[in-house]
Motif scaffolding. Structure first.
Motif, PDB file in Angstrom:
ATOM      1  N   LYS A 108       2.066   0.403  -8.164  1.00 28.28           N
ATOM      2  CA  LYS A 108       0.831   0.932  -7.583  1.00 28.28           C
ATOM      3  C   LYS A 108       0.436   2.222  -8.269  1.00 28.28           C
ATOM      4  N   THR A 148       5.857   2.129   8.903  1.00 33.01           N
ATOM      5  CA  THR A 148       4.587   2.347   8.188  1.00 33.01           C
ATOM      6  C   THR A 148       4.035   1.042   7.610  1.00 33.01           C
ATOM      7  N   GLY A 149       4.931   0.090   7.306  1.00 31.92           N
ATOM      8  CA  GLY A 149       4.456  -1.218   6.823  1.00 31.92           C
ATOM      9  C   GLY A 149       3.567  -1.886   7.861  1.00 31.92           C
ATOM     10  N   SER A 154      -2.698  -2.525   0.485  1.00 28.99           N
ATOM     11  CA  SER A 154      -2.010  -1.223   0.531  1.00 28.99           C
ATOM     12  C   SER A 154      -2.097  -0.477  -0.807  1.00 28.99           C
ATOM     13  N   ASP A 171       4.234  -3.681  -5.229  1.00 30.20           N
ATOM     14  CA  ASP A 171       4.625  -2.431  -4.573  1.00 30.20           C
ATOM     15  C   ASP A 171       5.256  -1.436  -5.547  1.00 30.20           C
ATOM     16  N   ARG A 209      -4.567   4.603   1.662  1.00 36.74           N
ATOM     17  CA  ARG A 209      -3.255   5.255   1.732  1.00 36.74           C
ATOM     18  C   ARG A 209      -3.406   6.698   2.236  1.00 36.74           C
ATOM     19  N   ARG A 217       5.210  -9.268  -3.861  1.00 37.69           N
ATOM     20  CA  ARG A 217       5.004  -7.971  -3.204  1.00 37.69           C
ATOM     21  C   ARG A 217       5.843  -6.887  -3.874  1.00 37.69           C
ATOM     22  N   TYR A 271      -0.025  -0.724   7.471  1.00 34.26           N
ATOM     23  CA  TYR A 271      -0.766  -1.427   6.409  1.00 34.26           C
ATOM     24  C   TYR A 271      -1.053  -2.859   6.846  1.00 34.26           C
ATOM     25  N   ARG A 272      -0.089  -3.466   7.528  1.00 30.69           N
ATOM     26  CA  ARG A 272      -0.292  -4.828   8.026  1.00 30.69           C
ATOM     27  C   ARG A 272      -1.430  -4.878   9.052  1.00 30.69           C
ATOM     28  N   ARG A 314       7.551   2.459   1.850  1.00 28.23           N
ATOM     29  CA  ARG A 314       7.730   2.399   0.398  1.00 28.23           C
ATOM     30  C   ARG A 314       7.586   3.771  -0.261  1.00 28.23           C
ATOM     31  N   ASP A 315       6.834   4.665   0.413  1.00 30.23           N
ATOM     32  CA  ASP A 315       6.516   5.957  -0.211  1.00 30.23           C
ATOM     33  C   ASP A 315       6.882   7.128   0.694  1.00 30.23           C
TER      34      ASP A 315
END
Ligand code: DC
Length: 215
Positions: A181, A33-34, A97, A178, A103, A174, A37-38, A124-125
């Motif tokens: 948020k 998933t990163g 992100s 992160d 999101r 980060r 966002y990237r 992350r989530d």
């Protein structure tokens, strides 16, 4: 019924490497998933969009197609796997992100990707927002020094010349962003299994995670 292996943790904890091996050994679809966002951070740079222009970034995400095909990340049909790992992208991806509407779009795509496959999804989530009821939940961690060292070696192998200090600063910034948020911030849930990989080899981490999974 398909199931989800959800792995969260800070940058450089080894989530990607571990998830890739798990995917191939347990026949799961791997979703990074990163990288999603990237991909949007990369597209924002390409289109000269100011990172503070949330509306434009959200529009961009609505009109972008992100796909994962045999370990590569594609944006609108183009392979951007290498481009999204640049320091330029790494330095703007975390603030990007943080955009709540972005999101929402990517979380929906992530849920759709898991509809008809057993998946291992890392980010992350994932254990908190995307799949809070995932069958298997892990929080993969390591010290800041170890994580920076791993990224440094990874970059070196790819021919990227970035100093260890610069990587450490980027990861530290980060991590902070992160974990703070408004939505989707990185945290360990009570029901996620905590794995500290600082003194473990990749194989040991994979074996540990596999010991919980029944395929
Ligand atoms: O895992 P990574 O370092 O490639 O992720 C890049 C950035 O994307 C990271 O700084 C935080 C963000 N991200 C996020 O907010 N939610 C996710 N599920 C995955 C990544």
């Amino acid at each position: 019924m398909s199931f989800v292996v959800a792995i969260d943790g800070p940058a450089g904890a080894g989530k990607g490497t571990v998830a890739k091996i798990l995917a191939s050994e347990c026949n799961l679809l791997y979703i990074d998933t990163g990288a999603m966002y990237r991909a949007i951070a990369y597209a924002s740079l390409k289109n000269n969009i100011d990172i503070k222009d949330e509306n434009k970034i959200v529009e961009l995400a609505k009109n972008s197609k992100i796909e994962f095909i045999s370990d590569k990340t594609y944006l609108d049909g183009n392979d951007i796997s290498e481009d999204i790992r640049s320091m330029e992208v790494s330095s703007i991806v975390s603030p990007i992100s943080s955009i709540v509407k972005l999101r929402e779009i990517l979380v929906e795509e992530q849920r759709n990707m898991a509809k008809s496959n057993n998946v291992v999804m890392e980010g992350r989530d994932i254990t908190t927002v995307v799949f809070p009821s995932a069958k298997y939940k892990f929080y993969l961690d390591a010290t800041l020094d170890e994580r920076a060292k791993r990224r440094y070696i990874e970059n070196k192998e790819k021919g990227m010349d970035v100093s260890l200090d610069a990587i450490k600063e980027n990861i530290k910034a980060r991590d902070y962003n992160d974990m703070h948020k408004e939505v989707g911030s990185l945290m360990k849930t009570d029901d996620a299994i905590y794995v500290d990989s600082t003194d473990m080899t990749i194989e040991e981490v994979v074996e540990k995670i596999k010991s919980y999974i029944e395929v």
